[in-house]
Design a protein around this motif. Structure first.
Motif, PDB file in Angstrom:
ATOM      1  N   ASP A 242       0.824  -1.213   0.000  1.00  0.00           N
ATOM      2  CA  ASP A 242       0.000   0.000   0.000  1.00  0.00           C
ATOM      3  C   ASP A 242       0.854   1.257   0.000  1.00  0.00           C
ATOM      4  OD1 ASP A 242      -2.413  -1.134  -0.169  1.00  0.00           O
ATOM      5  OD2 ASP A 242      -2.894  -1.042   1.973  1.00  0.00           O
ATOM      6  N   LEU A 243       1.880   1.237   0.884  1.00  0.00           N
ATOM      7  CA  LEU A 243       2.725   2.427   0.997  1.00  0.00           C
ATOM      8  C   LEU A 243       3.548   2.654  -0.271  1.00  0.00           C
ATOM      9  CD1 LEU A 243       4.008   2.485   4.667  1.00  0.00           C
ATOM     10  CD2 LEU A 243       2.457   4.055   3.554  1.00  0.00           C
TER      11      LEU A 243
ATOM     12  N   GLN B  28       2.641   1.831  -3.299  1.00  0.00           N
ATOM     13  CA  GLN B  28       1.729   2.379  -4.301  1.00  0.00           C
ATOM     14  C   GLN B  28       1.439   3.854  -4.041  1.00  0.00           C
ATOM     15  OE1 GLN B  28      -1.696  -0.152  -4.287  1.00  0.00           O
ATOM     16  NE2 GLN B  28      -0.834  -1.508  -5.833  1.00  0.00           N
ATOM     17  N   LEU B  29       1.223   4.168  -2.752  1.00  0.00           N
ATOM     18  CA  LEU B  29       1.002   5.565  -2.353  1.00  0.00           C
ATOM     19  C   LEU B  29       2.189   6.423  -2.761  1.00  0.00           C
ATOM     20  CD1 LEU B  29      -0.498   7.638  -0.331  1.00  0.00           C
ATOM     21  CD2 LEU B  29       1.193   6.856   1.282  1.00  0.00           C
ATOM     22  N   PHE B  30       3.391   5.926  -2.464  1.00  0.00           N
ATOM     23  CA  PHE B  30       4.617   6.644  -2.802  1.00  0.00           C
ATOM     24  C   PHE B  30       4.696   6.877  -4.314  1.00  0.00           C
ATOM     25  CE2 PHE B  30       9.173   6.527  -3.870  1.00  0.00           C
ATOM     26  CZ  PHE B  30       9.608   7.580  -3.103  1.00  0.00           C
ATOM     27  N   GLY B  31       4.375   5.856  -5.103  1.00  0.00           N
ATOM     28  CA  GLY B  31       4.448   5.958  -6.563  1.00  0.00           C
ATOM     29  C   GLY B  31       3.527   7.035  -7.112  1.00  0.00           C
ATOM     30  N   HIS B  32       2.263   7.034  -6.688  1.00  0.00           N
ATOM     31  CA  HIS B  32       1.312   8.017  -7.211  1.00  0.00           C
ATOM     32  C   HIS B  32       1.702   9.439  -6.842  1.00  0.00           C
ATOM     33  CE1 HIS B  32      -1.355   4.554  -7.848  1.00  0.00           C
ATOM     34  NE2 HIS B  32      -1.911   5.327  -8.747  1.00  0.00           N
ATOM     35  N   PHE B  33       2.063   9.624  -5.583  1.00  0.00           N
ATOM     36  CA  PHE B  33       2.426  10.983  -5.169  1.00  0.00           C
ATOM     37  C   PHE B  33       3.721  11.439  -5.831  1.00  0.00           C
ATOM     38  CE2 PHE B  33      -0.386  12.859  -2.042  1.00  0.00           C
ATOM     39  CZ  PHE B  33      -1.254  11.822  -1.785  1.00  0.00           C
ATOM     40  N   MET B  34       4.669  10.512  -6.002  1.00  0.00           N
ATOM     41  CA  MET B  34       5.952  10.905  -6.611  1.00  0.00           C
ATOM     42  C   MET B  34       5.761  11.366  -8.053  1.00  0.00           C
ATOM     43  SD  MET B  34       8.447  11.121  -4.674  1.00  0.00           S
ATOM     44  CE  MET B  34       9.782  11.286  -5.823  1.00  0.00           C
ATOM     45  N   ILE B  35       4.841  10.729  -8.785  1.00  0.00           N
ATOM     46  CA  ILE B  35       4.572  11.165 -10.166  1.00  0.00           C
ATOM     47  C   ILE B  35       4.123  12.631 -10.166  1.00  0.00           C
ATOM     48  CG2 ILE B  35       3.043  10.834 -12.158  1.00  0.00           C
ATOM     49  CD1 ILE B  35       2.992   7.841 -11.434  1.00  0.00           C
TER      50      ILE B  35
ATOM     51  N   LEU C 243      -4.648  14.550  -7.079  1.00  0.00           N
ATOM     52  CA  LEU C 243      -3.305  14.711  -7.655  1.00  0.00           C
ATOM     53  C   LEU C 243      -3.391  15.165  -9.109  1.00  0.00           C
ATOM     54  CD1 LEU C 243      -1.498  11.577  -6.186  1.00  0.00           C
ATOM     55  CD2 LEU C 243      -0.936  13.948  -5.726  1.00  0.00           C
TER      56      LEU C 243
ATOM     57  N   LEU D  35       6.878   8.158 -16.057  1.00  0.00           N
ATOM     58  CA  LEU D  35       6.800   7.947 -14.604  1.00  0.00           C
ATOM     59  C   LEU D  35       5.738   6.912 -14.249  1.00  0.00           C
ATOM     60  CD1 LEU D  35       7.172  11.642 -13.419  1.00  0.00           C
ATOM     61  CD2 LEU D  35       8.746   9.787 -12.927  1.00  0.00           C
TER      62      LEU D  35
ATOM     63  N   PHE E  41       6.680   3.693 -12.095  1.00  0.00           N
ATOM     64  CA  PHE E  41       6.153   3.371 -10.767  1.00  0.00           C
ATOM     65  C   PHE E  41       5.113   2.245 -10.802  1.00  0.00           C
ATOM     66  CE2 PHE E  41       7.859   7.630  -9.774  1.00  0.00           C
ATOM     67  CZ  PHE E  41       8.593   7.295  -8.672  1.00  0.00           C
TER      68      PHE E  41
ATOM     69  N   ALA F 229       1.661   1.625 -10.662  1.00  0.00           N
ATOM     70  CA  ALA F 229       0.780   1.433  -9.497  1.00  0.00           C
ATOM     71  C   ALA F 229      -0.658   1.681  -9.930  1.00  0.00           C
ATOM     72  CB  ALA F 229       1.187   2.394  -8.387  1.00  0.00           C
TER      73      ALA F 229
ATOM     74  N   GLN G 158      -3.783   0.959  -8.590  1.00  0.00           N
ATOM     75  CA  GLN G 158      -4.764   1.438  -7.610  1.00  0.00           C
ATOM     76  C   GLN G 158      -4.120   1.470  -6.230  1.00  0.00           C
ATOM     77  OE1 GLN G 158      -8.138  -1.080  -7.544  1.00  0.00           O
ATOM     78  NE2 GLN G 158      -8.917  -0.370  -9.498  1.00  0.00           N
ATOM     79  N   PHE G 159      -4.620   2.350  -5.410  1.00  0.00           N
ATOM     80  CA  PHE G 159      -4.154   2.304  -4.021  1.00  0.00           C
ATOM     81  C   PHE G 159      -5.195   2.877  -3.088  1.00  0.00           C
ATOM     82  CE2 PHE G 159      -2.954   6.591  -5.104  1.00  0.00           C
ATOM     83  CZ  PHE G 159      -3.093   7.289  -3.930  1.00  0.00           C
ATOM     84  N   GLN G 160      -5.141   2.438  -1.852  1.00  0.00           N
ATOM     85  CA  GLN G 160      -5.961   2.982  -0.771  1.00  0.00           C
ATOM     86  C   GLN G 160      -5.008   3.560   0.258  1.00  0.00           C
ATOM     87  OE1 GLN G 160      -9.386   2.950  -0.192  1.00  0.00           O
ATOM     88  NE2 GLN G 160      -9.586   2.338  -2.333  1.00  0.00           N
TER      89      GLN G 160
ATOM     90  N   PRO H  98      -3.396   4.000   3.569  1.00  0.00           N
ATOM     91  CA  PRO H  98      -3.407   3.275   4.845  1.00  0.00           C
ATOM     92  C   PRO H  98      -3.547   4.262   6.007  1.00  0.00           C
ATOM     93  CG  PRO H  98      -1.185   3.463   4.023  1.00  0.00           C
ATOM     94  CD  PRO H  98      -2.070   4.090   2.991  1.00  0.00           C
TER      95      PRO H  98
END
Lengths: 106, 161
Positions: A4-5, A7-14, B8, B106, B110, B112, B114-116, B118
């Motif tokens: 999860d983290l 994936q979170l890191f990937g989306h925000f980093m983009i 985003l 990018l 990366f 990714a 989907q994500f939720q 945490p």
């Protein structure tokens, strides 16, 4: 790092890297001092989001928030002084084009 | 689609609009909108105090400072607008290309889908960190604010004749 983290890191980093690109392009391609400041603001916003993201992933949100508050205080002072420089330049040169600030040459 | 991905995406779109629009007033409104979206993301990342600071200072105060600066400087006449718009598009079309290519690269890097979000890893008290761990920062902030006030005072000082 959990899935999860990461994936979170990937989306925000983009988004953060794209914000950096947009801000840097604005600074490099603009010939208006206010637009250069706006580009600088976008760069600072990318840095702010990166600090908050790092704090969230490391579980130190309070520390990240205090650093961001300090960053915002520095940001506001930089913007106020830079706006003062812009107005001063307009008063003396009748232009806010940084290429026309020839009086600053040594 | 998660709300964070939408936020985003809107953040990047608002930043592009801020940079590419011709009128400075529109740019300033775009910057304020970027700050509002950033505040929402900060709130989602369990940082409500920083989000409030961002919303009040960056979306509010800095926009007012820019508006005052723009109102004191020259305005572009309506006759000049088409030429300015064309010049701006010529200078900034590269940005759209770079953002599109970089975004695709990018996303591939990366990977990714989907994500939720945490829950936050550990609860800490901001007040304790600010006043106990980072108390020297407060002194630094006061000095920076005084330096800024002094800088503005020097710039607007009237020369004696």
């Amino acid at each position: 790092m959990s899935a999860d983290l990461s994936q979170l890191f990937g989306h925000f980093m983009i988004a953060i890297i794209l914000l950096f690109i947009i801000g840097a392009y604005c600074i490099l391609a603009s010939f208006n001092m206010v637009r250069i400041l706006i580009g600088l603001e976008i760069l600072i916003k990318a840095a702010t989001l990166l600090i908050i993201l790092a704090g969230y992933i490391c579980g130190r949100t309070a520390l990240a928030q205090t650093i961001v508050i300090t960053l915002i205080v520095i940001e506001i002072v930089v913007m106020v002084v830079a706006s003062g420089v812009t107005l001063w330049a307009f008063r003396n040169n009748e232009s806010i084009d940084p290429r026309k600030l020839s009086e600053l040459k040594g | 689609m998660s709300i964070d991905i939408i936020l985003l995406f809107c953040l990047v779109l608002a930043a592009i609009w801020t940079v590419m629009t011709v009128r400075l007033i529109h740019s300033i409104i775009g910057l304020a909108l970027t700050s509002v979206l950033l505040s929402a993301l900060m709130y989602r990342l369990a940082s409500p105090l920083a989000a409030v600071f961002e919303l009040s200072v960056c979306a509010g105060l800095i926009s007012v400072i820019f508006l005052v600066t723009v109102s004191f400087t020259q305005r572009v006449s309506k006759e000049e607008m088409p030429a300015r718009r064309k010049e701006r598009f010529v200078r900034f079309w590269g940005l759209l290309f770079i953002v599109a290519v970089a975004g695709l690269l990018l996303i591939l890097f990366f990977k990714a889908p989907q994500f939720q979000l945490p829950p936050p890893a550990g609860e800490q008290n901001v007040r304790d960190v600010l006043w106990n761990l980072r108390h020297l920062d407060m002194l630094g902030q006061v000095i920076v604010l005084l330096a800024g006030a002094l800088g503005v005072a020097v710039f607007f000082k009237e020369h004696k004749k």
